[in-house]
Design a protein around this motif. Structure first.
Motif, PDB file in Angstrom:
ATOM      1  N   HIS A 347       0.829  -1.213   0.000  1.00 53.68           N
ATOM      2  CA  HIS A 347       0.000   0.000   0.000  1.00 53.68           C
ATOM      3  C   HIS A 347       0.862   1.262   0.000  1.00 53.68           C
ATOM      4  CE1 HIS A 347      -3.396   2.587   0.853  1.00 53.68           C
ATOM      5  NE2 HIS A 347      -2.740   3.092   1.884  1.00 53.68           N
ATOM      6  N   LYS A 348       1.939   1.268   0.741  1.00 53.79           N
ATOM      7  CA  LYS A 348       2.817   2.440   0.775  1.00 53.79           C
ATOM      8  C   LYS A 348       3.529   2.640  -0.566  1.00 53.79           C
ATOM      9  CE  LYS A 348       3.646   2.158   5.754  1.00 53.79           C
ATOM     10  NZ  LYS A 348       4.633   1.930   6.828  1.00 53.79           N
ATOM     11  N   HIS A 351       1.115   4.128  -3.016  1.00 60.24           N
ATOM     12  CA  HIS A 351       0.891   5.552  -2.714  1.00 60.24           C
ATOM     13  C   HIS A 351       2.046   6.413  -3.245  1.00 60.24           C
ATOM     14  CE1 HIS A 351      -0.485   9.092  -0.598  1.00 60.24           C
ATOM     15  NE2 HIS A 351       0.692   9.202  -0.020  1.00 60.24           N
ATOM     16  N   GLU A 354       1.826   6.653  -7.022  1.00 57.81           N
ATOM     17  CA  GLU A 354       0.721   7.515  -7.446  1.00 57.81           C
ATOM     18  C   GLU A 354       1.100   8.995  -7.327  1.00 57.81           C
ATOM     19  OE1 GLU A 354      -2.942   8.217  -9.090  1.00 57.81           O
ATOM     20  OE2 GLU A 354      -1.961   6.278  -8.754  1.00 57.81           O
TER      21      GLU A 354
END
Length: 604
Positions: A347-348, A351, A354
């Protein structure tokens, strides 16, 4: 130079004696600001003094930034070199001397020092970052500071001095504005000099040497990811990556192996390059941080291949896009399964990638500045205080709104303030839309506006009930008055004569049945007083009334008789009243109504 040495030894902040010391040494033409030749003379003196302090510190074996520092029981005095730098920084900040002088002294100091001393010098630079970054100093010394930091990076080892290199890069990121083009790779040049060397021939170790070559061969594509132009190059990369991913999937890591490798302790001794010896291949495959390192490289490569803003020549083909998506899904699934905390780590990373797209777009658009300079506050003269205005209704806008009319209560109750539009005016825009000669496209018609249609139907229900009844058959367009429509459109929504006749007959039949029900209810509700009927009542009027009522003699009334009765209802009430008056005059009935007479006729 002796004057500066005495000034450095003085206690207290530099603002108490710094300017007086410069005036004593240089004796400038202006009392508060030096000329160009005077600045050059002062800079030479300071450089000589700095060089003397550095040489003395080296001879004594002390650290440069701690040279001359005395530690007493009460206080700890500052070193001679930091004290000298503080005095020069104060003079530059107050614009008594040239602003770039402090940057020149810092550059000379780093060049004369070893890397161990440079860490202390850079710590001083970081502590004065806010002052050095002021606009009057930054404009004079930004290039000197950039050159100083780049020289330090060249002297440092990228493998052993990773933390110090990171400190320098973080300082540059905070010191320079985000829109500074000198810190950007505008052309997108790849660092192909970062070459990963590995064994080309087996050394007699029992390992899968083919997999070893395939695995470390991926680093060539990671350092130079321009593989979309050559399909053969892409196919070779895809096949090599598939072999590596298959091996990772066949040898999953357990939670025990993830816990055995403490990633937080490894972060302290983090190395930017991994060892490529074939003897370590088996151990490295069991290392979760090693796997994550390779898988994140794959995600960065895929993100570059799908980066927005590319030209048609740089974009991958459709088949290549499908392969990239499938490989990316496999890589993300492997990151989730890699312990510890695989999902949080993925998830990190997503992020970060993105957010990277925003930087890509900004660079593609030419690195436009988006920083806003703070507005300057106007200086208020001494002795005058600016009084805040007081508004009657709380703020300026409401007070001005209240002053628009002389007598606002009367203006708010004025009947002309809010006017309900007429049917003709309200439906006129929709009538223009329905005209084919206007050429208005269907998507721009007012009938698509739900609020407009809802308000119009409410208005028609109040003012034009006949037009409102057409909504069931023709929709909202049928509610528009026919006078507004052109002849060719009017015929479509105009009711035909036979339809009008049928509708009127249906309404009359409904009204007749309703009135019959009312008559029956009134007949049953009337109280009959048989004892009050006089015996000398004549038979002629009774027989006339009984004969006038259908079904009074036990006959069943026909629909024609019911319709005739309903059409004569209004006249019957008046005639019955006249008969009752005549009977009162004759002395036959006292206080009876037509309903009583009808009931008597039924009893007979």
């Amino acid at each position: 130079m002796e004057v500066f040495k005495r000034a450095i030894m003085q206690p207290g902040p530099p603002e108490h004696f710094a300017l007086l010391t410069v005036q004593e040494v240089i004796k400038p033409q202006k009392q508060t600001k030096l000329a160009q030749d005077e600045n050059q003379l002062l800079e030479n003196i300071l450089r000589m003094l700095l060089q003397e302090y550095v040489s003395s510190a080296v001879q004594s074996g002390e650290k440069i930034m701690h040279f001359g520092q005395s530690i007493d029981a009460t206080e700890t005095t500052q070193g001679l070199i930091p004290r000298l730098l503080d005095i020069v920084l104060y003079l530059c900040e107050k614009e008594h001397i040239e602003g770039g002088m402090i940057f020149s002294l810092l550059e000379d100091l780093t060049e004369m020092s070893t890397m161990k001393n440079c860490k202390d010098i850079f710590g001083y630079i970081e502590s004065k970052q806010d002052i050095l970054g002021k606009q009057e100093l930054f404009a004079r010394g930004k290039l000197v500071m950039l050159r100083t930091c780049n020289q330090l990076l060249r002297r440092l080892s990228k493998a052993n001095d990773v933390v110090f290199c990171g400190r320098i890069l973080m300082f540059l990121a905070h010191f320079f504005p985000l829109s500074e083009r000198s810190a950007l790779n505008i052309k997108g040049v790849f660092n192909t000099s970062n070459e990963t060397k590995y064994e080309k021939e087996p050394l007699g170790i029992c390992i899968d040497f083919k997999f070893y070559e395939t695995f470390w061969g991926l680093q060539e594509y990671f350092s130079n990811p321009t593989i979309t132009h050559a399909p053969s190059k892409w196919q070779k990369f895809a096949s090599s990556l598939s072999v590596v991913l298959n091996t990772f999937e066949a040898q999953p890591l357990s939670d025990e192996e993830g816990d055995a490798n403490n990633l937080e302790e490894e972060a302290v001794n983090f190395s930017i390059k991994y060892l490529t010896s074939s003897k370590l291949m088996g151990l490295e495959l069991k290392d979760p941080s090693f796997r994550r390192h390779v898988l994140v490289q794959c995600l960065i490569l895929f993100d570059y291949l799908k980066a927005p803003g590319k030209g048609d020549k740089d974009l991958p083909s459709e088949s290549m896009k499908d392969e990239i998506s499938s490989c990316e899904a496999r890589v993300k699934r492997l990151l989730e399964l890699t312990p510890p905390k695989g999902k949080e780590f993925l998830h990190k990373i997503e992020h970060i990638l993105e957010r990277e797209k925003n930087w890509v777009w900004w660079k593609r658009d030419g690195c436009l500045p988006y920083e806003k300079q703070p507005t300057e506050k106007k200086a208020i003269q001494d002795g005058t205080k600016k009084r805040k205005p007081r508004w009657r209704l709380g703020n300026k806008e409401l007070s001005q709104l209240w002053k628009w009319a002389d007598q606002n209560p009367n203006a708010l109750t004025n009947p002309q303030r809010v006017q309900t539009p007429s049917i003709m005016d309200y439906w006129k825009p929709l009538a223009e839309d329905m005209d084919p000669s206007a050429g208005i496209e269907a998507e721009y018609h007012h009938k698509n506006n739900r609020v407009y249609c809802w308000k119009g139907l409410r208005l028609s229900a109040r003012q034009d009930l006949e037009g409102f009844s057409k909504f069931t058959d023709h929709g909202v367009e049928g509610v528009v008055p026919l006078e507004l429509l052109p002849p060719d459109v009017r015929s479509k929504y105009q009711a035909k004569p036979n339809e009008r006749g049928k509708r009127s007959k249906k309404e009359e039949a409904k009204g007749t049945a309703h009135q019959v029900d009312e008559n029956q209810m009134s007949t049953h509700a009337t109280e009959v007083d048989v004892e009050g009927i006089r015996t000398d009542m004549t038979a002629t009027p009774m027989e006339f009334d009984a004969a006038s009522i259908p079904g009074a003699q036990g006959e069943t009334p026909t629909p024609e008789e019911l319709q005739k009765q309903s059409s004569d209802t209004d006249g019957g009430q008046e005639a019955g009243q006249l008969d009752a008056d005549a009977e009162v005059e004759a002395g036959i009935i006292d206080g009876e109504t037509d309903a009583d007479v009808d009931l008597d006729a039924k009893d007979d």
